[in-house]
Enzyme design. Sequence first.
Site, PDB file in Angstrom:
ATOM      1  N   GLU A 149      43.521  46.267  44.228  1.00 45.47           N
ATOM      2  CA  GLU A 149      43.130  46.531  45.611  1.00 45.47           C
ATOM      3  C   GLU A 149      43.192  45.218  46.404  1.00 45.47           C
ATOM      4  OE1 GLU A 149      39.290  48.533  47.932  1.00 45.47           O
ATOM      5  OE2 GLU A 149      39.002  47.553  45.999  1.00 45.47           O
ATOM      6  N   LYS A 153      42.796  54.641  51.207  1.00 39.28           N
ATOM      7  CA  LYS A 153      41.533  54.882  50.503  1.00 39.28           C
ATOM      8  C   LYS A 153      40.651  55.850  51.291  1.00 39.28           C
ATOM      9  CE  LYS A 153      37.688  52.106  48.626  1.00 39.28           C
ATOM     10  NZ  LYS A 153      37.178  50.711  48.565  1.00 39.28           N
ATOM     11  N   CYS A 181      39.711  52.058  43.955  1.00 42.39           N
ATOM     12  CA  CYS A 181      38.393  51.489  43.706  1.00 42.39           C
ATOM     13  C   CYS A 181      37.250  52.497  43.832  1.00 42.39           C
ATOM     14  CB  CYS A 181      38.176  50.286  44.632  1.00 42.39           C
ATOM     15  SG  CYS A 181      36.855  49.162  44.088  1.00 42.39           S
TER      16      CYS A 181
END
Length: 263
Positions: free
Chosen positions: A33, A104, A146
Amino acid sequence: MTSGIDPEVNFTVLKQAAADAAQGGAEMLFTPEMALLLDRNRERAAPRILPQSSSPFPARLAQTARANQIWMTVGVPVQLESGRYANRQWVFAPSGQDPAHYDKIHMFDVELSTGEAWRESSAYEPGREVVTIEDTPVGRLGLTTCYDMRFPALYEALGKRKCDAIAIPAAFTVPTGKAHWHVLLRARAIEASAFVIAAAQVGKHEDGRETYGHSLVVDPWGEVLLDMGGEDPALGFCDIDLNRIAEVRSQVPSLANKRDIPN
């Protein structure tokens, strides 16, 4: 990686990693990330976060993938038309075409007992689409990032799409990493009956944060095939046998047996 606040420096690391990975026989390189820019000082970072259409890095990364004939995933912050940002994962193919991407979905907003506070939603806009990519070297690839790993519904959706592998690039904090990193990633692999490939930031960064590391590859049975540890940046290699997916799904057919639960 231990990404810093200068995209040019980070790009140099990515470019060398792609060359080293290809030389080592890899067909695909997974990076963490925010691999291209990791800076929690948003005022300092803002001039370096550009719309994808005007950033020089998509073309340079596409050329890197093409020159080394390797697939690459790269985490980046990107400015949207709204002026807010997306925590984006680009996927580059060796053909050099424009990258596929995933933004995300789940924003990390938390205050930790250590005094650390994170408010990702104050600047970043959550993504709205579940994204899969066909015909990669690891089969049908699902994309997540994540904090997404804490939300099983996303992985249920990827399981329904019969993903062979799921990428989870991350920049996990040390306290939460020690407590939850391995168990959550193993659970996501088991639930989706898919490989999980989680490239992670590691160590002390220029912006003052410290990340947990332990880049992992987990097979569909939940077995950890690769754990790169939590000390230093490095390049790790892992062979993935896609035949393992069918074996596991025949032994534990949870995707086929799943029923919708009424609210």
